[in-house]
Design an enzyme around this catalytic site. Structure first.
Site, PDB file in Angstrom:
ATOM      1  N   ARG A  45       0.897   6.359  10.561  1.00  0.00           N
ATOM      2  CA  ARG A  45       2.146   5.747  10.151  1.00  0.00           C
ATOM      3  C   ARG A  45       3.292   6.751  10.195  1.00  0.00           C
ATOM      4  NH1 ARG A  45      -0.417   3.826   4.777  1.00  0.00           N
ATOM      5  NH2 ARG A  45      -1.763   5.606   4.396  1.00  0.00           N
ATOM      6  N   GLU A  56       7.335   4.078   4.562  1.00  0.00           N
ATOM      7  CA  GLU A  56       6.530   4.181   5.776  1.00  0.00           C
ATOM      8  C   GLU A  56       6.627   2.933   6.633  1.00  0.00           C
ATOM      9  OE1 GLU A  56       2.875   6.838   3.984  1.00  0.00           O
ATOM     10  OE2 GLU A  56       2.761   4.661   3.792  1.00  0.00           O
ATOM     11  N   THR A  84       5.346   0.342  -7.919  1.00  0.00           N
ATOM     12  CA  THR A  84       5.038   1.562  -7.154  1.00  0.00           C
ATOM     13  C   THR A  84       5.116   1.286  -5.655  1.00  0.00           C
ATOM     14  OG1 THR A  84       3.520   2.296  -8.872  1.00  0.00           O
ATOM     15  CG2 THR A  84       3.306   3.353  -6.724  1.00  0.00           C
ATOM     16  N   GLN A 140      -3.344  -2.369  -8.516  1.00  0.00           N
ATOM     17  CA  GLN A 140      -4.390  -2.699  -7.546  1.00  0.00           C
ATOM     18  C   GLN A 140      -5.724  -3.073  -8.186  1.00  0.00           C
ATOM     19  OE1 GLN A 140      -6.736  -3.003  -4.067  1.00  0.00           O
ATOM     20  NE2 GLN A 140      -4.567  -3.219  -4.397  1.00  0.00           N
ATOM     21  N   ASP A 161      -8.160   4.430 -17.881  1.00  0.00           N
ATOM     22  CA  ASP A 161      -6.821   4.740 -17.382  1.00  0.00           C
ATOM     23  C   ASP A 161      -6.151   5.604 -18.448  1.00  0.00           C
ATOM     24  OD1 ASP A 161      -4.750   3.209 -15.132  1.00  0.00           O
ATOM     25  OD2 ASP A 161      -3.835   4.393 -16.744  1.00  0.00           O
ATOM     26  N   ASP A 227      -3.695   8.779  -1.002  1.00  0.00           N
ATOM     27  CA  ASP A 227      -3.252   8.068   0.197  1.00  0.00           C
ATOM     28  C   ASP A 227      -1.925   8.579   0.747  1.00  0.00           C
ATOM     29  OD1 ASP A 227      -1.588   7.189  -1.760  1.00  0.00           O
ATOM     30  OD2 ASP A 227      -1.873   5.061  -1.361  1.00  0.00           O
ATOM     31  N   SER A 292     -10.278   6.056   1.684  1.00  0.00           N
ATOM     32  CA  SER A 292      -9.406   5.034   2.275  1.00  0.00           C
ATOM     33  C   SER A 292      -7.941   5.342   2.012  1.00  0.00           C
ATOM     34  CB  SER A 292      -9.764   3.672   1.669  1.00  0.00           C
ATOM     35  OG  SER A 292      -8.892   2.677   2.147  1.00  0.00           O
TER      36      SER A 292
END
Lengths: 342, 342
Positions: A45, A56, A84, A140, A161, A227, A292
């Site tokens: 990307r 991106e 985000t 997510q 979290d 990522d 990923s």
């Protein structure tokens, strides 16, 4: 006219079709495109980095259809009341270059990311997996849980979290859907006894949200939060112990957990598993890692799945994005001749 | 909500403001951004080439606003009833990554391309220029003529195209606007006696639509048709004789007339002229060449000019492109909570 699915219609579509069926449809579409991976244009990307975050563009093409996604990643956004990640995507006809379909992809990206994780885990996790640890319960997280239930029957979740409100939100959303929830006291506590560990945290830093000592033999690690450049989540020892699977190696090397590994560390591009070039999991006590970062082909699959499902329904509007003068060489006359409909 | 200008509203806007004032406004906006050229992110566009044509993404950012354009180039499109070039563009806020503005850019690209050519010629052509030759009278031609009249007062045009219908269309559009038109018998005939020569042909090939022998001393050559790999228009001798100005050298080397020149042939990036780093035209008998391929900053300037002019007017709609849940971490709950307005 160009098809258009806005946020409102996307939410209506997911509710109307059901999130489970949508996730299953996306998994099938993404798996089918991973099976013909070599037929796609694959470029990392194009990113615009600033101290605020990143914007991106992620293009790809299968020679008939071109697609790209616009997506941002701004870790400090939630604290200021923003998402985000927001995104939208476009499909175009390769033969004439006309954009044919535009869709919001903030919701669709959340769905396709979860569908990709679960589809890959369907090939890499132990088939008898019942429990998933989730480190990070942000935007997510629920999508991941739903997708893993659809694909692997996971109903037991161990979650952690640093933000208690994020855990409360997660519980509020998923308890009514029949999940069994253990709120852990730490990442290590969450990982205990888990067959699958999903790491999905937002901090844009070299972090270690999961230590190798907390990963039991046989675990599948679904690492999706590392990522972008400078952002990782895993103790690198996990990558050395396990077999590491990626989407598109050149991109993962820049953006994924691979950033921590030397040049000669060789991961497996996951499409090879589907192609039968290499095995997936080879033993019940093997650690498998899906490093990923998200790839353009997954967005392409999701956009095509959406387009095919909504075309001709009231989930898609039509917008006037491409000028079409009667004489294609007479763009100038077109401005003058265009009759205002008002 | 994201601002949106569709084709219909763009045409209405141009008619309402007047094409002359719009071109002048664009020239000022583009010139201002060329003056701060070094403050922009500059990357060559990302192209997806096929035998049909090319689809490109052209991003840039000034650190506060991010913009990109989607644009295709399909030379065989007009023969099949499609536009050679269609485009749309997006602006986003760098601080949170949210897309704020979407606009058709098929019309806007035609306007910004002409505005860029004329703005640059305003600095490079002889101030006493009165006559322009135009080789190629396709979609872009009338916009060029209008922009050169706005900037340099050009009213006398010598035109040539291999397609007689394209010449007829050009004459039909511009004769009512007070231009003096000489329809030439060839490119060489068109060039005769011209102070400025604009080449703007569509054939995706290494062509020579203008020979050096037909370029008189003192001419400014505005070469805009050679704009993708394998596509050039000029006898390379013209580049050797003249001083060659470009937008962004790395991109022009891949896409412009520079493709024909060796690595050590050094052009001048035009922003340096505005910055006072180097002179523009240095003598009345010098040949100057603008080897233009179009650059992302020009689209950025055009989009911002448009946005600033239409915001709050009925030329802009608002579309629901970005999901905005009350709790930014609760995207999942947002799908369920979203109340259909219907």
């Amino acid at each position: 006219m160009t098809g258009f699915v806005d946020v409102h219609d996307m939410a209506r579509w997911v509710r109307s079709r059901g999130i489970g069926p949508v996730l299953r449809g996306l998994m099938d579409a993404i798996e089918a495109d991973f099976q013909r991976w070599q037929g796609f244009e694959r470029t990392p990307r194009i990113a615009s980095h600033t101290p605020f975050g990143v914007i991106e563009l992620m293009p790809t093409s299968d020679g008939e259809t071109y697609g790209f996604k616009y997506v941002n990643g701004h870790p400090s956004n939630p604290a200021r009341g923003f998402q985000t990640v927001t995104a939208f995507g476009v499909l175009a006809d390769v033969h004439n270059g006309y954009p044919t379909f535009l869709a919001e992809m903030t919701l669709l990206t959340a769905l396709r990311t979860a569908a990709t994780s679960a589809m890959v885990a369907g090939h890499l996790a132990r088939p008898d997996s019942t429990t998933m640890a989730m480190i990070g319960t942000g935007s997510q997280a629920e999508f991941q849980a739903m997708a893993f239930r659809e694909r692997l029957g996971i109903r037991s979740l161990r979650v952690w979290d640093t933000d208690p409100d994020a855990i409360a939100k997660f519980a509020r959303n998923l308890l009514p859907r029949g999940f069994e929830l253990h709120v852990a006291a730490s990442g290590a506590d969450a990982a205990e006894g888990a067959d699958i560990i999903t790491t999905c945290t937002a901090d844009k830093a070299q972090a270690r949200v999961l230590e190798s000592v907390d990963v039991a033999p046989g675990t599948h690690v679904n690492a999706i939060g590392g990522d972008c450049p400078g952002k990782t989540e895993l103790d690198p020892e996990i990558l050395i112990r396990g077999r590491v699977f990626v989407e598109h190696e050149p991109q993962t090397r820049i953006e994924g957990e691979l950033q921590q590994m030397p040049e000669d560390f060789v991961p497996v591009e996951f499409w090879r598993v589907l192609a039968g070039d290499t095995s997936g999991r080879s033993a019940a006590d093997e650690v498998t890692v899906f490093d990923s970062v998200g790839f353009a082909i997954e967005d392409f699959s999701a956009l095509r799945y959406l387009r095919d499902d909504v075309t001709g329904t009231d989930f898609a509007q039509r917008i006037d994005l491409v000028a079409e003068p009667d004489d294609p060489k007479d763009l100038f006359g077109f401005i003058g001749a265009y009759s205002p409909v008002v």
